[in-house]
Motif scaffolding. Sequence first.
Motif, PDB file in Angstrom:
ATOM      1  N   TRP A  99      -7.638  -4.759  -5.990  1.00  0.00           N
ATOM      2  CA  TRP A  99      -6.714  -4.192  -5.022  1.00  0.00           C
ATOM      3  C   TRP A  99      -6.018  -5.269  -4.180  1.00  0.00           C
ATOM      4  O   TRP A  99      -4.949  -5.045  -3.636  1.00  0.00           O
ATOM      5  CB  TRP A  99      -7.421  -3.196  -4.111  1.00  0.00           C
ATOM      6  N   MET A 100      -6.598  -6.469  -4.109  1.00  0.00           N
ATOM      7  CA  MET A 100      -6.008  -7.535  -3.294  1.00  0.00           C
ATOM      8  C   MET A 100      -4.912  -8.308  -4.018  1.00  0.00           C
ATOM      9  O   MET A 100      -4.122  -8.973  -3.375  1.00  0.00           O
ATOM     10  CB  MET A 100      -7.102  -8.510  -2.849  1.00  0.00           C
ATOM     11  N   ASP A 101      -4.856  -8.230  -5.330  1.00  0.00           N
ATOM     12  CA  ASP A 101      -3.871  -8.966  -6.129  1.00  0.00           C
ATOM     13  C   ASP A 101      -3.831 -10.431  -5.678  1.00  0.00           C
ATOM     14  O   ASP A 101      -2.788 -10.950  -5.254  1.00  0.00           O
ATOM     15  CB  ASP A 101      -2.500  -8.308  -6.030  1.00  0.00           C
ATOM     16  N   LEU A 102      -4.961 -11.099  -5.751  1.00  0.00           N
ATOM     17  CA  LEU A 102      -5.121 -12.457  -5.227  1.00  0.00           C
ATOM     18  C   LEU A 102      -4.129 -13.457  -5.819  1.00  0.00           C
ATOM     19  O   LEU A 102      -3.669 -14.357  -5.123  1.00  0.00           O
ATOM     20  CB  LEU A 102      -6.553 -12.940  -5.458  1.00  0.00           C
ATOM     21  N   GLN A 103      -3.810 -13.327  -7.074  1.00  0.00           N
ATOM     22  CA  GLN A 103      -2.927 -14.290  -7.724  1.00  0.00           C
ATOM     23  C   GLN A 103      -1.462 -13.856  -7.690  1.00  0.00           C
ATOM     24  O   GLN A 103      -0.584 -14.614  -8.075  1.00  0.00           O
ATOM     25  CB  GLN A 103      -3.381 -14.496  -9.171  1.00  0.00           C
ATOM     26  N   GLY A 104      -1.204 -12.622  -7.276  1.00  0.00           N
ATOM     27  CA  GLY A 104       0.170 -12.135  -7.197  1.00  0.00           C
ATOM     28  C   GLY A 104       0.742 -11.649  -8.520  1.00  0.00           C
ATOM     29  O   GLY A 104       1.927 -11.345  -8.614  1.00  0.00           O
TER      30      GLY A 104
ATOM     31  N   LEU B 208       4.655 -15.118 -20.063  1.00  0.00           N
ATOM     32  CA  LEU B 208       3.682 -15.720 -19.158  1.00  0.00           C
ATOM     33  C   LEU B 208       2.692 -14.677 -18.662  1.00  0.00           C
ATOM     34  O   LEU B 208       1.475 -14.890 -18.709  1.00  0.00           O
ATOM     35  CB  LEU B 208       4.383 -16.366 -17.966  1.00  0.00           C
ATOM     36  N   LEU B 209       3.189 -13.542 -18.186  1.00  0.00           N
ATOM     37  CA  LEU B 209       2.309 -12.518 -17.621  1.00  0.00           C
ATOM     38  C   LEU B 209       1.430 -11.848 -18.673  1.00  0.00           C
ATOM     39  O   LEU B 209       0.365 -11.323 -18.346  1.00  0.00           O
ATOM     40  CB  LEU B 209       3.128 -11.478 -16.856  1.00  0.00           C
ATOM     41  N   ASN B 210       1.871 -11.862 -19.921  1.00  0.00           N
ATOM     42  CA  ASN B 210       1.026 -11.321 -20.987  1.00  0.00           C
ATOM     43  C   ASN B 210      -0.162 -12.219 -21.291  1.00  0.00           C
ATOM     44  O   ASN B 210      -1.157 -11.769 -21.853  1.00  0.00           O
ATOM     45  CB  ASN B 210       1.837 -11.102 -22.265  1.00  0.00           C
ATOM     46  N   GLY B 211      -0.066 -13.495 -20.908  1.00  0.00           N
ATOM     47  CA  GLY B 211      -1.130 -14.429 -21.245  1.00  0.00           C
ATOM     48  C   GLY B 211      -2.014 -14.856 -20.096  1.00  0.00           C
ATOM     49  O   GLY B 211      -2.957 -15.615 -20.311  1.00  0.00           O
ATOM     50  N   VAL B 212      -1.733 -14.412 -18.881  1.00  0.00           N
ATOM     51  CA  VAL B 212      -2.527 -14.874 -17.737  1.00  0.00           C
ATOM     52  C   VAL B 212      -3.839 -14.110 -17.625  1.00  0.00           C
ATOM     53  O   VAL B 212      -3.961 -12.984 -18.088  1.00  0.00           O
ATOM     54  CB  VAL B 212      -1.749 -14.758 -16.403  1.00  0.00           C
ATOM     55  N   LEU B 213      -4.792 -14.745 -16.981  1.00  0.00           N
ATOM     56  CA  LEU B 213      -6.068 -14.112 -16.696  1.00  0.00           C
ATOM     57  C   LEU B 213      -6.038 -13.649 -15.247  1.00  0.00           C
ATOM     58  O   LEU B 213      -5.997 -14.465 -14.333  1.00  0.00           O
ATOM     59  CB  LEU B 213      -7.233 -15.089 -16.909  1.00  0.00           C
ATOM     60  N   ASN B 214      -6.029 -12.355 -15.051  1.00  0.00           N
ATOM     61  CA  ASN B 214      -6.022 -11.785 -13.710  1.00  0.00           C
ATOM     62  C   ASN B 214      -7.461 -11.631 -13.247  1.00  0.00           C
ATOM     63  O   ASN B 214      -8.259 -10.967 -13.894  1.00  0.00           O
ATOM     64  CB  ASN B 214      -5.309 -10.426 -13.727  1.00  0.00           C
ATOM     65  N   ILE B 215      -7.782 -12.242 -12.127  1.00  0.00           N
ATOM     66  CA  ILE B 215      -9.158 -12.197 -11.630  1.00  0.00           C
ATOM     67  C   ILE B 215      -9.608 -10.763 -11.336  1.00  0.00           C
ATOM     68  O   ILE B 215     -10.778 -10.433 -11.445  1.00  0.00           O
ATOM     69  CB  ILE B 215      -9.340 -13.109 -10.398  1.00  0.00           C
ATOM     70  N   GLY B 216      -8.660  -9.880 -10.991  1.00  0.00           N
ATOM     71  CA  GLY B 216      -8.990  -8.485 -10.727  1.00  0.00           C
ATOM     72  C   GLY B 216      -9.461  -7.748 -11.965  1.00  0.00           C
ATOM     73  O   GLY B 216     -10.166  -6.739 -11.865  1.00  0.00           O
ATOM     74  N   ASP B 217      -9.096  -8.243 -13.151  1.00  0.00           N
ATOM     75  CA  ASP B 217      -9.593  -7.641 -14.391  1.00  0.00           C
ATOM     76  C   ASP B 217     -11.062  -7.995 -14.624  1.00  0.00           C
ATOM     77  O   ASP B 217     -11.812  -7.224 -15.209  1.00  0.00           O
ATOM     78  CB  ASP B 217      -8.764  -8.099 -15.589  1.00  0.00           C
ATOM     79  N   SER B 218     -11.450  -9.172 -14.175  1.00  0.00           N
ATOM     80  CA  SER B 218     -12.833  -9.624 -14.350  1.00  0.00           C
ATOM     81  C   SER B 218     -13.745  -9.124 -13.239  1.00  0.00           C
ATOM     82  O   SER B 218     -14.914  -8.845 -13.477  1.00  0.00           O
ATOM     83  CB  SER B 218     -12.887 -11.150 -14.383  1.00  0.00           C
TER      84      SER B 218
END
Length: 121
Positions: free
Chosen positions: A51-56, A35-45
């Motif tokens: 730094w806030m890790d909005l999605q956890g 799951l974590l290998n396929g998610v889109l982390n908003i902090g990457d974009s």
Amino acid sequence: MVMGKKYLKMEVRDDSGALITTPEEFRWMIDELFLLNGVLNIGDSIPCLDWMDLQGYINRMKKLSKMFDRFLEHVVDEHSEQRRRDGESFVAKDIFDVLLQFASNPDLEVKLNREGVKAFT
């Protein structure tokens, strides 16, 4: 079966009897990894939000990393102990054994250590 055992069918305990992982926890770790290998982390974009890790996701990745590290440490210890017990008659049975053989070879141009063995698996 990469590590020589089926870890989805039994609890994994260390030499002192402390629980390393259960089949349910191991299955969860594998599911979480995919799951974590396929998610889109908003902090990457949007790097300024990283730094806030909005999605956890970052915290989940760190937790999973610690769980896998504890598990893989146990597997490396198991295989190293088996190599010590068998001595010269040791025969590699899986990828961990092969990587540990490479790690113990002092003639390699690129050295492989314990962390490298865990990283390859």
